[in-house]
Design an enzyme around this catalytic site. Structure first.
Site, PDB file in Angstrom:
ATOM      1  N   ARG A 203       0.863  -1.181   0.000  1.00  0.00           N
ATOM      2  CA  ARG A 203       0.000   0.000   0.000  1.00  0.00           C
ATOM      3  C   ARG A 203       0.899   1.231   0.000  1.00  0.00           C
ATOM      4  NH1 ARG A 203      -3.346  -2.600   4.941  1.00  0.00           N
ATOM      5  NH2 ARG A 203      -4.595  -4.065   3.728  1.00  0.00           N
ATOM      6  N   ARG A 296     -10.530   3.495   5.699  1.00  0.00           N
ATOM      7  CA  ARG A 296      -9.069   3.387   5.590  1.00  0.00           C
ATOM      8  C   ARG A 296      -8.594   3.748   4.183  1.00  0.00           C
ATOM      9  NH1 ARG A 296      -6.380  -2.279   7.217  1.00  0.00           N
ATOM     10  NH2 ARG A 296      -7.116  -2.856   5.144  1.00  0.00           N
ATOM     11  N   ARG A 307     -12.831  -8.945   1.154  1.00  0.00           N
ATOM     12  CA  ARG A 307     -12.482  -8.960   2.577  1.00  0.00           C
ATOM     13  C   ARG A 307     -13.721  -9.057   3.453  1.00  0.00           C
ATOM     14  NH1 ARG A 307      -6.984  -6.749   3.626  1.00  0.00           N
ATOM     15  NH2 ARG A 307      -5.914  -7.278   1.697  1.00  0.00           N
TER      16      ARG A 307
HETATM   17  N1  LIG Z   1      -1.275 -16.596   7.995  1.00  0.00           N
HETATM   18  C1  LIG Z   1      -0.783 -15.362   7.911  1.00  0.00           C
HETATM   19  N2  LIG Z   1      -1.593 -14.325   7.805  1.00  0.00           N
HETATM   20  C2  LIG Z   1      -1.044 -13.095   7.741  1.00  0.00           C
HETATM   21  C3  LIG Z   1       0.343 -12.875   7.807  1.00  0.00           C
HETATM   22  N3  LIG Z   1       0.571 -11.547   7.725  1.00  0.00           N
HETATM   23  C4  LIG Z   1      -0.635 -10.966   7.646  1.00  0.00           C
HETATM   24  N4  LIG Z   1      -1.617 -11.894   7.638  1.00  0.00           N
HETATM   25  C5  LIG Z   1      -3.061 -11.706   7.610  1.00  0.00           C
HETATM   26  O1  LIG Z   1      -3.455 -11.459   6.280  1.00  0.00           O
HETATM   27  C6  LIG Z   1      -4.639 -10.709   6.309  1.00  0.00           C
HETATM   28  C7  LIG Z   1      -4.530  -9.570   5.328  1.00  0.00           C
HETATM   29  O2  LIG Z   1      -3.531  -8.675   5.751  1.00  0.00           O
HETATM   30  P1  LIG Z   1      -3.342  -7.291   5.014  1.00  0.00           P
HETATM   31  O3  LIG Z   1      -3.296  -7.526   3.542  1.00  0.00           O
HETATM   32  O4  LIG Z   1      -2.207  -6.578   5.620  1.00  0.00           O
HETATM   33  O5  LIG Z   1      -4.717  -6.552   5.267  1.00  0.00           O
HETATM   34  P2  LIG Z   1      -5.421  -5.990   6.589  1.00  0.00           P
HETATM   35  O6  LIG Z   1      -5.718  -7.106   7.493  1.00  0.00           O
HETATM   36  O7  LIG Z   1      -6.654  -5.403   6.033  1.00  0.00           O
HETATM   37  O8  LIG Z   1      -4.526  -4.979   7.190  1.00  0.00           O
HETATM   38  C8  LIG Z   1      -4.855 -10.270   7.745  1.00  0.00           C
HETATM   39  O9  LIG Z   1      -5.807 -11.134   8.318  1.00  0.00           O
HETATM   40  C9  LIG Z   1      -3.511 -10.500   8.385  1.00  0.00           C
HETATM   41  O10 LIG Z   1      -3.652 -10.807   9.753  1.00  0.00           O
HETATM   42  C10 LIG Z   1       1.179 -14.008   7.941  1.00  0.00           C
HETATM   43  O11 LIG Z   1       2.395 -13.947   8.020  1.00  0.00           O
HETATM   44  N5  LIG Z   1       0.581 -15.219   7.995  1.00  0.00           N
HETATM   45  N1  LIG Z   2     -12.220   1.129  17.526  1.00  0.00           N
HETATM   46  C1  LIG Z   2     -12.164   1.749  16.376  1.00  0.00           C
HETATM   47  N2  LIG Z   2     -13.124   2.619  16.037  1.00  0.00           N
HETATM   48  C2  LIG Z   2     -13.107   3.269  14.861  1.00  0.00           C
HETATM   49  N3  LIG Z   2     -12.157   3.113  13.922  1.00  0.00           N
HETATM   50  C3  LIG Z   2     -11.163   2.244  14.196  1.00  0.00           C
HETATM   51  C4  LIG Z   2     -11.114   1.525  15.421  1.00  0.00           C
HETATM   52  N4  LIG Z   2     -10.029   0.745  15.401  1.00  0.00           N
HETATM   53  C5  LIG Z   2      -9.412   0.961  14.220  1.00  0.00           C
HETATM   54  N5  LIG Z   2     -10.092   1.865  13.498  1.00  0.00           N
HETATM   55  C6  LIG Z   2      -9.773   2.331  12.135  1.00  0.00           C
HETATM   56  O1  LIG Z   2     -10.151   1.281  11.259  1.00  0.00           O
HETATM   57  C7  LIG Z   2      -9.304   1.228  10.142  1.00  0.00           C
HETATM   58  C8  LIG Z   2      -8.765  -0.203  10.007  1.00  0.00           C
HETATM   59  O2  LIG Z   2      -7.896  -0.430  11.110  1.00  0.00           O
HETATM   60  P1  LIG Z   2      -6.584  -1.307  10.924  1.00  0.00           P
HETATM   61  O3  LIG Z   2      -5.829  -1.196  12.175  1.00  0.00           O
HETATM   62  O4  LIG Z   2      -5.906  -0.934   9.659  1.00  0.00           O
HETATM   63  O5  LIG Z   2      -7.246  -2.752  10.771  1.00  0.00           O
HETATM   64  P2  LIG Z   2      -6.581  -4.171  10.459  1.00  0.00           P
HETATM   65  O6  LIG Z   2      -5.139  -4.069  10.731  1.00  0.00           O
HETATM   66  O7  LIG Z   2      -7.273  -5.108  11.369  1.00  0.00           O
HETATM   67  O8  LIG Z   2      -6.891  -4.454   9.023  1.00  0.00           O
HETATM   68  C9  LIG Z   2      -8.228   2.243  10.354  1.00  0.00           C
HETATM   69  O9  LIG Z   2      -8.525   3.387   9.564  1.00  0.00           O
HETATM   70  C10 LIG Z   2      -8.310   2.572  11.841  1.00  0.00           C
HETATM   71  O10 LIG Z   2      -7.943   3.898  12.122  1.00  0.00           O
END
Ligand SMILES: Nc1nc2c(ncn2[C@@H]2O[C@H](COP(=O)(O)OP(=O)(O)O)[C@@H](O)[C@H]2O)c(=O)[nH]1
Ligand SMILES: Nc1ncnc2c1ncn2[C@@H]1O[C@H](COP(=O)(O)OP(=O)(O)O)[C@@H](O)[C@H]1O
Length: 430
Positions: A203, A296, A307
């Site tokens: 990203r 986000r 997702r």
């Molecule tokens: N099994 C596995 N899942 C991962 C790993 N790293 C990230 N993920 C998971 O992959 C999913 C997608 O991650 P990401 O593309 O960063 O999107 P986000 O969860 O929306 O921030 C999330 O559920 C993460 O927890 C990894 O090393 N192993």
């Molecule tokens: N408790 C909450 N209430 C409102 N917005 C939240 C909260 N926790 C996280 N966010 C927002 O939600 C979005 C997704 O959070 P993020 O940490 O990137 O999620 P994930 O890592 O689980 O994918 C971000 O823009 C973050 O600022």
């Protein structure tokens, strides 16, 4: 205790024959280096170019039909190396070595436990003196099966209740990354993030090596085949995985590792020997989740829909499976963060630290080892402890937990009063 339980010989290579003749009660079938091994070690260069330098300290430990020759250069810069002599085949085997290798030191002692070799580095710092070379653990056997080669794995030993890694899972957009960032900001010296590998595109704000190791599918598949990953999974159409190194790097920095991985990954880690705390983060509702994902602004509409579709199944599994120790609802962010800190014992941070600080015992250079069941007796020849009339240290290995990939926990040191040096089965080599 039977002296032949001690399958260890520590020797200066130049003194090899003399040292072997001094081993009390050694039994060839149980552990003494066979004649051909002694001959081989004396004739440089050895089979397969295995070279030895004069003065290099090595140990030989025999487990069933293999003799593990463990040792490295004496200059403090190189790591301790491992060679295996297969006694059935009569030849040297070069193992694939997993885990961070211990740095070479002035000398070490070795004792065979059931499925691993305990290494005590002489004159090293308390947090670097106990190591395990796993030779027949479940982790090593699985790797041997999948790689079709001889594999050994290093794991550092930690005393006391060293904190377990933390696995955080939850659907995309629930706030995992936000909560982890808050934790790392408030406790920078305590936590380290396990940087996963992924085949998804970065990203805008994401940096290679910081948020993820962005990689090619073919490269990652090859590395998975080579056993470099603790776990991996296909998530939302991309490959994600935690390398053994990602976890090791954090532990080596003396920090508690945080893994942000999906439910499939959490299940794999649960099944592995990595002891961790498993936390699942739930959204207050699907509507809130969608709002956060859209807010986000990092995914396309198609990716958001994918997702959200996957989120329902993830939440269902997170809540119903027995993988997770804790489920946290991330409704109000501050409330959720406070709950997270509380379950990690960080709400009362100052007392938590002082309570868990274990007594540091530094094992002196000059020591000998013996083994009584699951107790390793370290007989310290000259030490501060000796002045206290406590020149024996008992190392309890009866409740080892964890292991490669990661730390071996559950070690317990105790300084005890001196008793006769003639404790049977004492193996004294230097
Ligand atoms: N099994 C596995 N899942 C991962 C790993 N790293 C990230 N993920 C998971 O992959 C999913 C997608 O991650 P990401 O593309 O960063 O999107 P986000 O969860 O929306 O921030 C999330 O559920 C993460 O927890 C990894 O090393 N192993
Ligand atoms: N408790 C909450 N209430 C409102 N917005 C939240 C909260 N926790 C996280 N966010 C927002 O939600 C979005 C997704 O959070 P993020 O940490 O990137 O999620 P994930 O890592 O689980 O994918 C971000 O823009 C973050 O600022």
């Amino acid at each position: 205790m039977s002296p032949s339980n001690i399958l260890v010989a520590t020797h200066k290579v130049s003194n090899l024959l003399r040292v072997y003749s001094r081993i009390p009660g050694t039994d060839l079938s149980m552990g003494e280096a066979p004649a051909f091994l002694v001959d081989d070690l004396q004739n440089e260069p050895l089979n397969n170019g295995f070279e030895l330098k004069n003065g290099t300290c090595k140990t030989t430990t025999t487990c069933v039909d293999k003799t593990y020759v463990i040792g490295g250069a004496d200059d403090g810069t190189l790591s301790i190396e491992v060679q295996i002599f297969d006694r059935n085949l009569g030849e040297w085997v070069h193992p694939i070595v997993h885990g961070t290798k211990p740095m070479s030191c002035k000398g070490h002692s070795a004792v065979l436990l059931k499925d691993r070799i305990l290494i005590i580095k002489k004159g090293s710092k308390p947090d670097d003196q106990i190591w395990f070379l796993e030779v027949d653990t479940e982790y090593v056997r699985q790797l041997q099966k999948s790689l079709g080669s001889e594999v050994v794995a290093w794991s550092k030993g930690v005393t006391g209740n060293a904190e377990k890694p933390i696995v955080i899972s939850g659907p995309s957009g629930v706030g995992k990354g936000t909560l982890i960032a808050m934790l790392m900001k408030e406790f920078p010296s305590m936590f380290g993030f396990s940087v996963s590998h992924t085949t998804r595109a970065p990203r805008n704000m994401e940096k290679d090596g910081v948020h993820y190791h962005f990689t090619e599918k073919s490269v990652m598949e090859k590395e998975i085949k080579d056993g470099k990953f603790l776990e991996f999974a296909s998530v939302h159409g991309n490959l994600y995985g935690t390398s053994v190194e990602a976890v090791e790097v954090v532990a080596d920095a003396g920090k508690r590792c945080i893994l942000d991985i999906d439910v499939q990954g959490a299940r794999s880690v649960r099944a592995s020997s990595l002891e961790a705390i498993f936390i699942f983060i739930c959204p207050p509702s699907m509507e809130d989740l969608e709002k956060r994902l859209r807010g986000r602004g990092t995914e396309t509409e198609e990716q958001i829909m994918k997702r959200l579709r996957n989120a329902a199944a993830e939440i269902e599994q997170g809540k119903s499976s027995k993988i997770f120790d804790f489920i946290l609802y991330n409704d109000n962010l501050e409330d959720c963060y406070e709950k997270l800190k509380k379950l990690l014992g960080l709400d009362d941070f100052v007392t938590a630290v002082s309570k868990s600080a274990p007594r540091e015992i530094i094992l002196p250079m000059d020591h000998t080892l013996s083994k009584i069941d699951d107790q390793i007796i370290v007989n310290c020849k000259s030490s501060e402890l000796e002045k206290e009339s406590k020149n024996l240290i008992m190392l309890d290995v009866s409740s080892l937990k964890g292991g490669a990939p990661g730390r071996t926990r559950g070690l317990d040191f105790r300084a005890i009063s001196s008793f006769s040096d003639s404790l049977t089965g004492m193996a004294q080599f230097s």
